[in-house]
Scaffold this motif. Sequence first.
Motif, PDB file in Angstrom:
ATOM      1  N   TYR A   1      30.071  47.536  29.271  1.00  0.00           N
ATOM      2  CA  TYR A   1      30.115  46.345  28.498  1.00  0.00           C
ATOM      3  C   TYR A   1      31.207  45.208  29.090  1.00  0.00           C
ATOM      4  O   TYR A   1      31.583  44.637  28.448  1.00  0.00           O
ATOM      5  CB  TYR A   1      30.697  47.018  27.133  1.00  0.00           C
ATOM      6  CG  TYR A   1      29.883  47.868  26.483  1.00  0.00           C
ATOM      7  CD1 TYR A   1      28.793  47.648  25.565  1.00  0.00           C
ATOM      8  CD2 TYR A   1      30.120  49.312  26.565  1.00  0.00           C
ATOM      9  CE1 TYR A   1      27.958  48.512  24.993  1.00  0.00           C
ATOM     10  CE2 TYR A   1      29.271  50.153  25.884  1.00  0.00           C
ATOM     11  CZ  TYR A   1      28.105  49.807  25.371  1.00  0.00           C
ATOM     12  OH  TYR A   1      27.194  50.694  24.697  1.00  0.00           O
ATOM     13  N   ASN A   2      31.519  45.710  30.254  1.00  0.00           N
ATOM     14  CA  ASN A   2      32.291  44.588  31.068  1.00  0.00           C
ATOM     15  C   ASN A   2      31.919  44.543  32.295  1.00  0.00           C
ATOM     16  O   ASN A   2      31.898  45.663  33.177  1.00  0.00           O
ATOM     17  CB  ASN A   2      33.897  45.175  31.023  1.00  0.00           C
ATOM     18  CG  ASN A   2      34.741  44.194  31.457  1.00  0.00           C
ATOM     19  OD1 ASN A   2      34.493  43.527  32.716  1.00  0.00           O
ATOM     20  ND2 ASN A   2      36.115  43.977  30.541  1.00  0.00           N
ATOM     21  N   ALA A   3      31.539  43.459  32.902  1.00  0.00           N
ATOM     22  CA  ALA A   3      31.121  43.086  34.198  1.00  0.00           C
ATOM     23  C   ALA A   3      31.801  43.495  35.139  1.00  0.00           C
ATOM     24  O   ALA A   3      31.396  44.056  36.361  1.00  0.00           O
ATOM     25  CB  ALA A   3      30.782  41.707  34.308  1.00  0.00           C
ATOM     26  N   ALA A   4      33.314  43.630  34.874  1.00  0.00           N
ATOM     27  CA  ALA A   4      34.269  44.116  36.128  1.00  0.00           C
ATOM     28  C   ALA A   4      34.036  45.662  36.363  1.00  0.00           C
ATOM     29  O   ALA A   4      34.333  45.917  37.690  1.00  0.00           O
ATOM     30  CB  ALA A   4      35.648  43.861  35.817  1.00  0.00           C
ATOM     31  N   PHE A   5      33.488  46.305  35.382  1.00  0.00           N
ATOM     32  CA  PHE A   5      33.299  47.836  35.561  1.00  0.00           C
ATOM     33  C   PHE A   5      32.013  48.246  36.138  1.00  0.00           C
ATOM     34  O   PHE A   5      31.721  49.391  36.128  1.00  0.00           O
ATOM     35  CB  PHE A   5      33.741  48.636  34.271  1.00  0.00           C
ATOM     36  CG  PHE A   5      35.239  48.393  33.861  1.00  0.00           C
ATOM     37  CD1 PHE A   5      36.278  48.936  34.710  1.00  0.00           C
ATOM     38  CD2 PHE A   5      35.469  47.574  32.968  1.00  0.00           C
ATOM     39  CE1 PHE A   5      37.476  48.850  34.432  1.00  0.00           C
ATOM     40  CE2 PHE A   5      36.906  47.324  32.537  1.00  0.00           C
ATOM     41  CZ  PHE A   5      37.958  47.987  33.289  1.00  0.00           C
TER      42      PHE A   5
END
Length: 308
Positions: A166-170
């Motif tokens: 749900y987070n592109a950084a992860f």
Amino acid sequence: MQIEDTVRVGDAAASPAAPERHDFGRPAALSREHTRALAAAFDAFARLWAMQLTSKARLRSHITVDRVTLETYDEYVSTVPTTTTLILCTDDGSDDRAIIEFPVSTALQWIVRMLGGDAAHTLDTRALTPIEFALLRSLMDETLGHLRGSLGGLLSEKLAVSAVQYNAAFAQIVSAQDLVVVARFSMRLGDRTEAASIALPAAVLLERLTDTTSTPHAAPDPDVVRRHVEETPVELVLRLATRSMRPDEVLDLAVGDILSLPHGEDRPLDLAVGEHVVASAAVGANGARLACVVTSSDLPRTLAEETA
């Protein structure tokens, strides 16, 4: 004082823009040839994806490609929402990776509609439950199949949905400064318009795309083309000479009317393919079936000898 102010404004407007850094180690953009090829492939995928959502999620869908760009993964991350649905696709046996991204509320809307519900109102943004992810995964497996088919051999056949983030950084499929090919879409779902994107590592994708586009197209084999033409079924028609009639005469026809045809009793019938007469024939019989006996060929002599 007014003059000084005017001069200062003019000087500021005329001053050159600050120089921008250019990284000579990476291309500035996709080549025109690669852009055309990828845009056509993603456009075909968008149509298939829209049809899939219309049938599976019972939601009138229309998806178009906005643009296809080449950017670093960091640049891509900065353009997607902080919280969104990122479907991670991987192939354990290769470096193939992919991200299919769309809003969480859109994912929940698809799930509700697949279960027969009505998701007319905006749904809360939250993580999917295991059951919800299982339903979404079955939908995205088919979507990924459409993506592989549209891109041809540019993606591994073993690429499969592996997880959701749900987070592109992860959801890092490459390092921060590695290049990715990003396709951005506009999704009109019912009365709502949402944004979606697909990110693919550029290194593998562009290498395969270069190999594909640089391979010269094989010249068509005349024998193969001829064989395909000769084996194509055609409709053969045995017909009398035609007669022209006015529309009012046709509309006045009734049962029992007799029409005279401009075809002599001793004249052979025309054997035709479409509108082209290929031979003349007489009516005959073959057991209990009607048949025709070819009496002459109307093909040019050279063509008749060539096809013999």
